[in-house]
Design an enzyme around this catalytic site. Sequence first.
Site, PDB file in Angstrom:
ATOM      1  N   ARG A  46       0.847  -1.209   0.000  1.00  0.00           N
ATOM      2  CA  ARG A  46       0.000   0.000   0.000  1.00  0.00           C
ATOM      3  C   ARG A  46       0.873   1.246   0.000  1.00  0.00           C
ATOM      4  O   ARG A  46       0.612   2.217  -0.695  1.00  0.00           O
ATOM      5  CB  ARG A  46      -0.964   0.011   1.201  1.00  0.00           C
ATOM      6  CG  ARG A  46      -1.636   1.364   1.381  1.00  0.00           C
ATOM      7  CD  ARG A  46      -2.905   1.380   2.226  1.00  0.00           C
ATOM      8  NE  ARG A  46      -2.939   0.454   3.329  1.00  0.00           N
ATOM      9  CZ  ARG A  46      -2.277   0.629   4.483  1.00  0.00           C
ATOM     10  NH1 ARG A  46      -1.513   1.688   4.679  1.00  0.00           N
ATOM     11  NH2 ARG A  46      -2.388  -0.273   5.440  1.00  0.00           N
ATOM     12  N   TYR A  98     -17.454  17.262 -14.492  1.00  0.00           N
ATOM     13  CA  TYR A  98     -17.722  15.825 -14.548  1.00  0.00           C
ATOM     14  C   TYR A  98     -18.731  15.475 -13.439  1.00  0.00           C
ATOM     15  O   TYR A  98     -18.549  15.861 -12.275  1.00  0.00           O
ATOM     16  CB  TYR A  98     -16.417  15.045 -14.358  1.00  0.00           C
ATOM     17  CG  TYR A  98     -16.632  13.557 -14.345  1.00  0.00           C
ATOM     18  CD1 TYR A  98     -16.985  12.886 -15.512  1.00  0.00           C
ATOM     19  CD2 TYR A  98     -16.501  12.828 -13.178  1.00  0.00           C
ATOM     20  CE1 TYR A  98     -17.214  11.525 -15.501  1.00  0.00           C
ATOM     21  CE2 TYR A  98     -16.729  11.459 -13.158  1.00  0.00           C
ATOM     22  CZ  TYR A  98     -17.087  10.824 -14.326  1.00  0.00           C
ATOM     23  OH  TYR A  98     -17.306   9.474 -14.305  1.00  0.00           O
ATOM     24  N   ASP A 170      -7.957  19.006 -13.660  1.00  0.00           N
ATOM     25  CA  ASP A 170      -8.310  17.684 -14.176  1.00  0.00           C
ATOM     26  C   ASP A 170      -7.908  17.668 -15.651  1.00  0.00           C
ATOM     27  O   ASP A 170      -8.535  18.323 -16.481  1.00  0.00           O
ATOM     28  CB  ASP A 170      -9.819  17.443 -13.995  1.00  0.00           C
ATOM     29  CG  ASP A 170     -10.232  16.028 -14.373  1.00  0.00           C
ATOM     30  OD1 ASP A 170      -9.597  15.453 -15.281  1.00  0.00           O
ATOM     31  OD2 ASP A 170     -11.198  15.507 -13.790  1.00  0.00           O
ATOM     32  N   LYS A 195      -9.381   6.771 -19.056  1.00  0.00           N
ATOM     33  CA  LYS A 195      -9.772   7.325 -20.356  1.00  0.00           C
ATOM     34  C   LYS A 195      -8.591   7.240 -21.328  1.00  0.00           C
ATOM     35  O   LYS A 195      -8.146   6.150 -21.633  1.00  0.00           O
ATOM     36  CB  LYS A 195     -10.284   8.754 -20.150  1.00  0.00           C
ATOM     37  CG  LYS A 195     -11.267   8.907 -18.976  1.00  0.00           C
ATOM     38  CD  LYS A 195     -12.577   8.178 -19.174  1.00  0.00           C
ATOM     39  CE  LYS A 195     -13.388   8.066 -17.889  1.00  0.00           C
ATOM     40  NZ  LYS A 195     -13.744   9.306 -17.245  1.00  0.00           N
TER      41      LYS A 195
HETATM   42  C1  LIG Z   1     -14.116   9.667 -15.886  1.00  0.00           C
HETATM   43  C2  LIG Z   1     -13.694  10.951 -15.284  1.00  0.00           C
HETATM   44  C3  LIG Z   1     -13.442  11.058 -13.904  1.00  0.00           C
HETATM   45  C4  LIG Z   1     -13.620   9.885 -12.969  1.00  0.00           C
HETATM   46  O1  LIG Z   1     -12.672   8.912 -13.196  1.00  0.00           O
HETATM   47  P1  LIG Z   1     -12.908   7.296 -12.960  1.00  0.00           P
HETATM   48  O2  LIG Z   1     -11.642   6.727 -13.425  1.00  0.00           O
HETATM   49  O3  LIG Z   1     -14.101   6.919 -13.783  1.00  0.00           O
HETATM   50  O4  LIG Z   1     -13.152   7.127 -11.505  1.00  0.00           O
HETATM   51  C5  LIG Z   1     -13.013  12.285 -13.437  1.00  0.00           C
HETATM   52  N1  LIG Z   1     -12.862  13.354 -14.250  1.00  0.00           N
HETATM   53  C6  LIG Z   1     -13.124  13.281 -15.578  1.00  0.00           C
HETATM   54  C7  LIG Z   1     -12.941  14.482 -16.428  1.00  0.00           C
HETATM   55  C8  LIG Z   1     -13.542  12.086 -16.132  1.00  0.00           C
HETATM   56  O5  LIG Z   1     -13.804  12.021 -17.445  1.00  0.00           O
END
Ligand SMILES: *Cc1c(COP(=O)(O)O)cnc(C)c1O
Length: 389
Positions: A46, A98, A170, A195
């Site tokens: 961890r 998001y 982000d 993504k």
């Molecule tokens: C998908 C997404 C998240 C969340 O991420 P996960 O991997 O699905 O938990 C956060 N911010 C953006 C812009 C996203 O597209």
Amino acid sequence: MKIESRLAQIGSTKEPETGAVSFPIYHATAYRHPQLGQSTGFDYTRTRNPTRSVLEEAIAQLESGDAGFAFSSGMAALQTIFALFSQGDHLLVSLDLYGGTYRLLEKIMSRFGVTATYVDTNDLDALEANRRPETKAVLIETPTNPLMMITDLASISAWAKTHGLTVIVDNTLLTPYFQRPLELGADIVIHSASKYLAGHNDVLAGLVVTKGKELSEQITFLQNSIGAVLGPQDCWLLMRGMKTLAIRMERHQENALTIARWLESHPLVAQVYYPGLETHPCYDIQCRQSSGNTGIFSFKVTKAAYVAPILRNLKLIFFAESLGGTESLMTYPTVQTHADIPEEIRLAVGVDDRLLRFSVGIEHADDLIADLEQALAAAQKEIDGGVLV
Ligand SMILES: *Cc1c(COP(=O)(O)O)cnc(C)c1O
């Protein structure tokens, strides 16, 4: 070295013993100590895992940061970042956000006394008007999802600095291949690596990169204390995906621009939201701060009634949530990704029942356009009886 070369060789020089060009997966949770008071640098998985460390160093370097951290999802990464804040703290957050991030802030963090105000983060006057003595940070998505609003990262970071605010970006939609927020003055970058970074619609992961010793130490402490870390198998899968990030992003961008232009002139389409189009209001800012564009965009059809038949008739493009993978996915934000955002907020931003979001994959653009063409024609026939309106 250029970013393409660094991506292609992630982990390839990290295993001196055998020379393995693909870094091994260390499943061990426990690591032997040579003797009392000594450690190999690895004690318990961890806290630190060899496979995860290679990934974490790679993303820190790609984002020009000081330390990288891998989490079990993008949401776990965000939750860990939010644990930097305490009861009474306040955040300024991008308006078109998001849905999961909004839910985490409003349904969970609010119970711990951490509040957020949603503003157009490209509007300095709006930011200033909503700033309070207890405001600690700005959380920015640029481009936003689904409306593709752009924030000028350099000017917002300069403003935030004068008020001692932490700037969190982000960077999921552009990845370090196209945009590096820390070079523009941000303090923390977060990715849903599920993504574009992983890129194949088959890994769930989150990444964080910090700038500066203090923030890096704080996130190190929080990552280990909360424990929402990415498992070694998924670290390996993510690194394997990242090796091809450069060529995938180039194709995503090329396809998205071609299809956005095609949709712009289609009679059933009212508006296309894509920062790669010269018609986008922030086209210049986007060109200045990023070296390219994401593979996702949104568009509004002229009537909400078209949405259901379009989604039903698509063949090559899948009606599915998520984005950033090799396969093209179309989603309906109002009832899917953004369902947790209250209707009045959604409508105020422009996420209404005519909006579709398209994550353009790396298939051939001609095939994707042909699929859209037949689905739009079928929708028009079903709703208008084939008469062009
Ligand atoms: C998908 C997404 C998240 C969340 O991420 P996960 O991997 O699905 O938990 C956060 N911010 C953006 C812009 C996203 O597209």
